[in-house]
Enzyme design. Structure first.
Site, mmCIF file in Angstrom:
data_model
loop_
_atom_site.group_PDB
_atom_site.id
_atom_site.type_symbol
_atom_site.label_atom_id
_atom_site.label_comp_id
_atom_site.label_asym_id
_atom_site.label_seq_id
_atom_site.Cartn_x
_atom_site.Cartn_y
_atom_site.Cartn_z
ATOM 1 N N ARG A 69 0.851 -1.190 0.000
ATOM 2 C CA ARG A 69 0.000 0.000 0.000
ATOM 3 C C ARG A 69 0.883 1.234 0.000
ATOM 4 O O ARG A 69 1.939 1.245 0.646
ATOM 5 C CB ARG A 69 -0.848 0.065 1.269
ATOM 6 N N TYR A 209 -1.354 -4.336 -6.538
ATOM 7 C CA TYR A 209 -1.015 -5.029 -5.292
ATOM 8 C C TYR A 209 -2.002 -4.747 -4.150
ATOM 9 O O TYR A 209 -2.371 -3.583 -3.909
ATOM 10 C CB TYR A 209 0.393 -4.621 -4.843
ATOM 11 N N LYS A 218 -9.223 -2.239 2.291
ATOM 12 C CA LYS A 218 -8.985 -0.993 3.029
ATOM 13 C C LYS A 218 -9.807 0.175 2.465
ATOM 14 O O LYS A 218 -10.297 1.020 3.211
ATOM 15 C CB LYS A 218 -7.501 -0.638 3.005
ATOM 16 N N HIS A 238 -10.818 -1.207 12.083
ATOM 17 C CA HIS A 238 -9.654 -2.015 11.713
ATOM 18 C C HIS A 238 -9.387 -2.978 12.873
ATOM 19 O O HIS A 238 -8.425 -2.802 13.626
ATOM 20 C CB HIS A 238 -8.472 -1.060 11.481
ATOM 21 N N SER A 260 0.171 -2.289 13.007
ATOM 22 C CA SER A 260 0.926 -3.396 12.428
ATOM 23 C C SER A 260 2.092 -3.771 13.344
ATOM 24 O O SER A 260 2.547 -2.962 14.156
ATOM 25 C CB SER A 260 1.423 -3.042 11.031
ATOM 26 N N CYS A 262 2.031 -5.890 15.817
ATOM 27 C CA CYS A 262 1.632 -6.137 17.202
ATOM 28 C C CYS A 262 0.969 -7.503 17.374
ATOM 29 O O CYS A 262 0.382 -7.790 18.416
ATOM 30 C CB CYS A 262 0.695 -5.042 17.698
ATOM 31 N N ASP A 285 -8.991 -8.831 10.522
ATOM 32 C CA ASP A 285 -8.523 -7.500 10.128
ATOM 33 C C ASP A 285 -9.575 -6.400 10.219
ATOM 34 O O ASP A 285 -9.256 -5.285 10.600
ATOM 35 C CB ASP A 285 -7.984 -7.570 8.681
ATOM 36 N N ARG A 377 2.654 -11.868 0.970
ATOM 37 C CA ARG A 377 1.307 -12.155 1.484
ATOM 38 C C ARG A 377 0.808 -13.539 1.105
ATOM 39 O O ARG A 377 1.213 -14.101 0.097
ATOM 40 C CB ARG A 377 0.324 -11.142 0.879
HETATM 41 O O1 O2Y Z 1 0.394 -3.893 1.648
HETATM 42 C C1 O2Y Z 1 -0.774 -4.180 1.427
HETATM 43 O O2 O2Y Z 1 -1.337 -3.876 0.372
HETATM 44 C C2 O2Y Z 1 -1.563 -4.915 2.384
HETATM 45 S S1 O2Y Z 1 -1.855 -4.039 3.869
HETATM 46 C C3 O2Y Z 1 -2.791 -5.062 4.909
HETATM 47 C C4 O2Y Z 1 -3.213 -6.282 4.454
HETATM 48 C C5 O2Y Z 1 -3.971 -7.098 5.268
HETATM 49 C C6 O2Y Z 1 -4.292 -6.655 6.514
HETATM 50 N N1 O2Y Z 1 -3.893 -5.453 6.960
HETATM 51 C C7 O2Y Z 1 -3.122 -4.664 6.206
HETATM 52 C C8 O2Y Z 1 -2.727 -3.360 6.833
HETATM 53 O O3 O2Y Z 1 -1.924 -2.610 6.303
HETATM 54 O O4 O2Y Z 1 -3.290 -3.044 7.899
HETATM 55 MN MN MN Z 2 -4.892 -4.378 8.513
#
Ligand code: O2Y
Ligand code: MN
Length: 620
Positions: A69, A209, A218, A238, A260, A262, A285, A377
């Site tokens: 992300r 991605y 998200k 979240h 994240s 934790c 999540d 992932r």
């Molecule tokens: O990097 C990404 O695109 C995935 S981010 C993500 C994926 C699953 C659960 N939580 C997250 C997050 O960034 O909180």
């Molecule tokens: Mn998440």
């Protein structure tokens, strides 16, 4: 073909804009899933894993420039900048629409536009919502099959007049005649992940991605849903959701927000160490909570799968996650073993002698770089989790007894602290902080505030979001902005008969004087859950302290742990001076959100300061 007029009109408009070669309405069935993989295998971006070791599973390697992300390219385009808040990147909506029109114009030439009708939450649940994602990425289609509910039943639920969240996604790499495609098309120099909260639209360009491209996650389930939840009086969070059952067979449901690194997924799938107790998973999540007629918040997991971080996941840290991904799994940017299986850092104590790394290069334990990308992932159906709770898809959701807020703090913050009131609980969520780990940018150890773990995911001004949480505690969160200046978001009324969840601040990461973790964590966290469960049952003992209700020393079950009693006492102690040092930091944190911070939170801060000063005086 499409009964919903609004959907048909939007589709026409997007087809004209993006100019795909063809359009495919997704069915969500196995034939379609397999077809996506045929395309990805032909393109050379995917590989089928060894059928004997990892049946029906695939390995995908993304472009190295498209691996996570990207918050700096994520935008909230509310009409007024103030409504996006300092927590979001804002661009004026008309200007952003002009940019997006330019980017999306002809962006799907030479590609297929897939139309994915999807439900966030079990189809037919009053807590669920529908979206439609248009995408030119077969990888996105395959992942959406697992992460959401896709297909005709969603269109049936939408009917002729139902509302949906329009989500348009393109990898941003049109193919003109003669152009050869690349394995992972993307356009990272023009990345845009854009949300229009007023019209509840999502536009994503340039990345294939994860959170950038699987728009149900998200973008919809948090950023846009948080806006819908504000307007309709519910919560889009979240949070993981777990079910805990005591030896007598009584079950309760707990939701928890953690930044994240934790151990959120580990907690969602925890194996209790205390005899007779059981933990099962509802979600790992995201959590949507709406009030039921019984005055309780009922939660669903809006997702149908896990998109989990692979590195660090092992049979030691999270056996249930490992057992979820034995087959029917998509692995992205992990390493490949010589016998056609997967590996990542932390999966085994000793790495294999040879691997192919996430970029397709030879790798040995002497290599300088990790074999798997740190954000590699796995995508897998939640139904494959060995401890998924039977009721995880109940249309009515599950009643939430407790909400956890957590962070990673080596000092000051005790193992567990119960809020005395909903208002204090919201204060806990608003001040949540973690020490930066090596993975995060900034100085190691420096505090990062991530209120309710929603900093990158709240689709509007964080201070207004706190106001919404305060209003929820009064029983009617639906409001329409704050027009009279009293910081309550023009709260419309108060319901009686609420049975609000209790709220807890937990910290598994406190260290002792020798710099070692004072609490063993992982499965032993069930001991903390047990105390929380008992508090909800009205039996667990607590001590009223200046910072909240802490477990009485004997109330926390540490039997068999062989912890030093002084160590346990330290985990549950109130460091008056340490907390007093936090006060100006919290004041600074609130000041950074300015005037819209609810009065209720300033009140909580003043009360905390007052009680700490009194305690200091008493202690002499
Ligand atoms: O990097 C990404 O695109 C995935 S981010 C993500 C994926 C699953 C659960 N939580 C997250 C997050 O960034 O909180
Ligand atoms: Mn998440």
């Amino acid at each position: 073909m499409l009964r919903n007029k609004q959907l048909a009109a939007w589709l026409d408009e997007m087809k004209t804009l993006c100019q795909p070669d063809a359009l495919v309405l997704c069915s969500g069935d196995d034939r379609e899933y397999n077809e996506m993989w045929s395309l990805l295998l032909d393109r050379g971006v995917a590989k089928r894993l060894n059928e004997d070791r990892r049946p029906n599973s695939y390995l995908v390697r993304s472009d190295p420039a498209d691996v996570a992300r990207v918050e700096s390219r994520t935008f909230i385009c509310s009409e007024a900048e103030r409504d996006a808040g300092p927590n979001n990147n804002w661009v004026e909506p008309t200007a952003m629409r002009a940019t997006l029109n330019g980017l999306f114009s002809g962006c799907m030439r030479g590609r297929i536009m897939y139309v994915i009708p999807f439900s966030m939450g079990p189809v037919g649940s009053p807590i669920a919502h529908i979206g439609v994602e248009l995408t030119d990425s077969p990888y996105v289609v395959a992942n959406m099959h697992i992460m959401t509910r896709v297909g005709q039943e969603v269109l049936d639920a939408l009917g002729e007049t139902g509302d949906f969240v329009p989500c348009i996604h393109s990898v941003g790499a049109p193919l003109d005649s003669g152009d050869e495609d690349v394995p992972w098309p993307c356009n990272p120099n023009n990345l845009h992940i854009v949300h229009f909260p007023a019209s509840r639209e999502i536009w994503s360009f340039g990345s294939g991605y994860g959170g950038n491209a699987l728009l149900g996650k998200k973008c919809f389930a948090l950023r846009i849903a948080s806006v819908i939840a504000r307007d309709e009086g519910w919560l889009a969070e979240h949070m993981l959701i777990l079910k805990i059952t005591n030896p007598e067979g009584i079950s309760r449901y707990i939701a928890g927000a953690f930044p994240s690194a934790c151990g959120k997924t580990n907690l969602a799938m925890l194996i209790p160490t205390i005899p007779g107790w059981q933990v099962e998973t509802i979600g790992d999540d995201i959590c949507w909570m709406k009030f039921g007629d019984d005055g309780q918040l009922h939660a669903i997991n809006p997702e149908a799968g896990f998109f989990g971080v692979a590195p660090g996941t092992s049979m030691d840290s999270n056996p249930n996650a490992m057992l979820s991904m034995t087959d029917n799994c998509i692995f992205t940017n992990v390493a490949e073993t010589d016998d056609g299986d997967v590996w990542w850092e932390g999966m085994t104590k000793t790495p294999p002698a040879h691997l192919t790394d996430w970029q397709g290069r030879d790798w040995t334990p002497d290599s300088d770089e990790p074999a798997a990308h740190p954000n590699a992932r796995f995508t897998v159906a939640a139904a494959q989790c060995p401890v998924i709770a039977d009721e995880w898809e109940d249309l009515a959701g599950v009643p939430i007894s407790a909400i956890l807020f957590g962070g990673r703090r080596s000092t000051v913050v005790p193992l567990v602290n119960e809020a005395r009131s909903w208002q204090q609980g919201v204060f806990f969520g608003a001040i949540m902080s973690s020490e930066k780990t090596a993975a995060a940018s900034g100085k190691i150890g420096e505090l990062r505030r991530d209120p309710m773990a929603m900093l990158p995911f709240c689709g509007y001004n964080m201070a207004d979001y706190w106001g919404h949480w305060i209003n929820i505690g009064r029983g009617d969160g639906a409001h329409d902005g704050d027009h009279d200046g009293d910081h309550d978001g023009d709260h419309k009324g108060t319901k009686t008969g609420l049975k609000l969840p209790r709220i807890y601040y937990v910290n598994w990461f406190r260290k002792n004087a020798t710099g070692k973790y004072a609490w063993p964590g992982f499965g032993e966290n069930s001991r903390v859950l047990k105390w929380i469960f008992e508090r909800c049952e009205g039996v667990g003992e607590a001590i009223d302290t200046p910072i909240g209700n802490l477990p009485a020393i004997d109330a926390l079950d540490v039997s068999g742990l062989r912890l030093d009693p002084n160590g346990v006492a330290a985990l549950l102690s109130v460091e008056i001076d340490g907390w007093l040092e936090e006060i100006p930091l919290i004041e600074g944190h609130f000041a950074s959100y300015g005037e819209p911070v609810p009065t209720a939170l300033h009140q909580e801060l003043n009360w905390l300061k007052q009680r700490l000063l009194e305690a200091k005086q008493e202690a002499g």
